[in-house]
Design a protein around this motif. Structure first.
Motif, PDB file in Angstrom:
ATOM      1  N   ILE A 199       0.835  -1.199   0.000  1.00 37.28           N
ATOM      2  CA  ILE A 199       0.000   0.000   0.000  1.00 37.28           C
ATOM      3  C   ILE A 199       0.872   1.251   0.000  1.00 37.28           C
ATOM      4  O   ILE A 199       2.089   1.184   0.186  1.00 37.28           O
ATOM      5  CB  ILE A 199      -0.922   0.049   1.236  1.00 37.28           C
ATOM      6  N   ASP A 200       0.226   2.387  -0.182  1.00 38.81           N
ATOM      7  CA  ASP A 200       0.847   3.692   0.017  1.00 38.81           C
ATOM      8  C   ASP A 200       0.912   3.938   1.528  1.00 38.81           C
ATOM      9  O   ASP A 200      -0.113   4.071   2.190  1.00 38.81           O
ATOM     10  CB  ASP A 200       0.005   4.771  -0.667  1.00 38.81           C
ATOM     11  N   GLY A 201       2.104   3.987   2.063  1.00 41.99           N
ATOM     12  CA  GLY A 201       2.283   4.120   3.501  1.00 41.99           C
ATOM     13  C   GLY A 201       2.016   5.493   4.056  1.00 41.99           C
ATOM     14  O   GLY A 201       2.161   5.703   5.276  1.00 41.99           O
ATOM     15  N   HIS A 202       1.614   6.442   3.219  1.00 39.67           N
ATOM     16  CA  HIS A 202       1.202   7.763   3.697  1.00 39.67           C
ATOM     17  C   HIS A 202      -0.302   7.984   3.528  1.00 39.67           C
ATOM     18  O   HIS A 202      -0.793   9.077   3.799  1.00 39.67           O
ATOM     19  CB  HIS A 202       1.983   8.857   2.967  1.00 39.67           C
ATOM     20  N   ASP A 203      -1.012   6.967   3.112  1.00 39.77           N
ATOM     21  CA  ASP A 203      -2.462   7.037   2.903  1.00 39.77           C
ATOM     22  C   ASP A 203      -3.148   6.407   4.110  1.00 39.77           C
ATOM     23  O   ASP A 203      -3.138   5.180   4.274  1.00 39.77           O
ATOM     24  CB  ASP A 203      -2.823   6.282   1.614  1.00 39.77           C
ATOM     25  N   ARG A 219      -3.067 -16.470   8.307  1.00 36.74           N
ATOM     26  CA  ARG A 219      -1.620 -16.652   8.450  1.00 36.74           C
ATOM     27  C   ARG A 219      -1.039 -15.352   8.990  1.00 36.74           C
ATOM     28  O   ARG A 219      -1.724 -14.324   9.027  1.00 36.74           O
ATOM     29  CB  ARG A 219      -0.987 -16.982   7.095  1.00 36.74           C
ATOM     30  N   PRO A 220       0.213 -15.348   9.453  1.00 41.44           N
ATOM     31  CA  PRO A 220       0.820 -14.058   9.772  1.00 41.44           C
ATOM     32  C   PRO A 220       0.784 -13.164   8.543  1.00 41.44           C
ATOM     33  O   PRO A 220       0.845 -13.650   7.402  1.00 41.44           O
ATOM     34  CB  PRO A 220       2.254 -14.415  10.185  1.00 41.44           C
ATOM     35  N   ALA A 221       0.666 -11.868   8.768  1.00 40.28           N
ATOM     36  CA  ALA A 221       0.448 -10.945   7.646  1.00 40.28           C
ATOM     37  C   ALA A 221       1.435  -9.790   7.702  1.00 40.28           C
ATOM     38  O   ALA A 221       1.810  -9.316   8.774  1.00 40.28           O
ATOM     39  CB  ALA A 221      -0.984 -10.405   7.670  1.00 40.28           C
ATOM     40  N   VAL A 222       1.823  -9.336   6.522  1.00 44.67           N
ATOM     41  CA  VAL A 222       2.745  -8.210   6.415  1.00 44.67           C
ATOM     42  C   VAL A 222       2.139  -7.152   5.502  1.00 44.67           C
ATOM     43  O   VAL A 222       1.579  -7.464   4.448  1.00 44.67           O
ATOM     44  CB  VAL A 222       4.134  -8.646   5.892  1.00 44.67           C
ATOM     45  N   VAL A 223       2.249  -5.907   5.953  1.00 43.67           N
ATOM     46  CA  VAL A 223       1.832  -4.748   5.165  1.00 43.67           C
ATOM     47  C   VAL A 223       3.097  -4.050   4.686  1.00 43.67           C
ATOM     48  O   VAL A 223       3.875  -3.532   5.500  1.00 43.67           O
ATOM     49  CB  VAL A 223       0.970  -3.782   6.009  1.00 43.67           C
ATOM     50  N   LEU A 224       3.330  -4.068   3.392  1.00 45.74           N
ATOM     51  CA  LEU A 224       4.480  -3.385   2.802  1.00 45.74           C
ATOM     52  C   LEU A 224       4.039  -1.950   2.494  1.00 45.74           C
ATOM     53  O   LEU A 224       3.301  -1.711   1.534  1.00 45.74           O
ATOM     54  CB  LEU A 224       4.944  -4.103   1.538  1.00 45.74           C
ATOM     55  N   ALA A 225       4.466  -1.023   3.348  1.00 45.97           N
ATOM     56  CA  ALA A 225       4.013   0.369   3.262  1.00 45.97           C
ATOM     57  C   ALA A 225       5.055   1.195   2.514  1.00 45.97           C
ATOM     58  O   ALA A 225       6.134   1.490   3.052  1.00 45.97           O
ATOM     59  CB  ALA A 225       3.778   0.932   4.663  1.00 45.97           C
ATOM     60  N   ARG A 226       4.766   1.558   1.293  1.00 45.68           N
ATOM     61  CA  ARG A 226       5.697   2.336   0.477  1.00 45.68           C
ATOM     62  C   ARG A 226       5.680   3.788   0.959  1.00 45.68           C
ATOM     63  O   ARG A 226       4.627   4.440   0.981  1.00 45.68           O
ATOM     64  CB  ARG A 226       5.307   2.269  -0.999  1.00 45.68           C
TER      65      ARG A 226
END
Length: 261
Positions: A199-203, A219-226
């Motif tokens: 996702i956009d990490g500033h939104d 499952r374990p989850a990860v948010v890749l924040a750009r």
């Protein structure tokens, strides 16, 4: 205006005020500016979720694994009324666990996810349905201990473990691709048995939606924040020169002008 959009507008204002605090800290001492400014929005979204639980299960832990970005935590806790964070001069440069809002002391990179996985495993064994959050930097993913923790979490089915990676593309020695290219990140995490979203990490709306999703996957989850390193301050954005720094009066004036009232 809906309640959700009103909350997001207030979150945007709080993030702007927090960034003003961060550059204010840098007038008095050297601060990790770039990464603190990039992680503000994601960290605020996580802190808001740890505070929001009203089911009697207790506050959800948040492990700031990229501990050098603690100035974002200090600023956001100050915005939440903790006066201990108003003055930068006596504050430690990494999280120390006798300070409000700090669940785990972190410093050396690569340890936070292992700690968070251990907390999540403890909750799983005790039958406690409580999310555990960990915030990592993309440069931190160079550490092999991170990938050991990633494998452990998938093996133990730690479905309430939520990781946010601050993907700002820079670390102290250069771009993340130059130092150790791990692109594309999403397939790598997926191959290790995690659910992944980017996702956009500033939104703020995107952050809130992603965290709500991540708390409820199987499952374990990860948010890749750009994100943008140095976000909000034009002369710091995407600049290795402002990985760390201290501001004189003129620099502070320029930074505050960029961040607005």
């Amino acid at each position: 205006m809906t309640e959700a959009s009103g909350d997001q507008c207030e979150a945007a204002r709080r993030a702007r005020r927090a960034r003003r605090r961060i550059v204010g800290y840098a007038r008095h001492r050297t601060v990790h500016l770039g990464s603190s400014l990039s992680v503000v929005d994601a960290l605020d979204a996580v802190l808001s979720r740890t505070e929001a639980r009203g089911d009697g299960a207790g506050r959800s832990p948040c492990v700031l694994s990229k501990g050098h970005a603690v100035w974002a935590l200090y600023a956001l806790m100050a915005e939440r009324g903790h006066r201990r964070y108003d003055d930068a001069t006596g504050l430690p440069g990494h999280p120390t666990d006798d300070y409000p809002g700090v669940d785990v002391a972190t410093g050396a990179l690569g340890h936070g996810l292992s700690i968070a996985a251990g907390l999540a495993e403890g909750f799983r064994l005790s039958g406690t349905e409580r999310p555990v959050y960990a915030i990592l930097g993309d440069g931190e993913l160079n550490e092999g201990s991170v990938w050991e923790a990633i494998m452990f979490a998938a093996h133990r089915h730690l479905r309430r473990l939520v990781v946010v990676v601050d993907v700002n593309g820079l670390q102290q020695e250069g771009t993340t691709d130059e130092v150790l290219n791990m692109s594309p990140l999403a397939p790598r995490w997926g191959a290790f048995g995690w659910d992944v979203t980017s996702i956009d990490g500033h939104d703020r709306h995107a952050l809130d939606s992603a965290l709500a999703w991540a708390e409820n996957t199987d499952r374990p989850a990860v948010v890749l924040a750009r994100t943008v390193k140095g976000n909000g301050v034009g002369f710091m954005e995407n600049s290795l020169d402002w990985h760390t720094g201290r501001l004189d009066d003129r620099g502070l004036e320029l930074a505050l002008a960029d961040l607005g009232a």
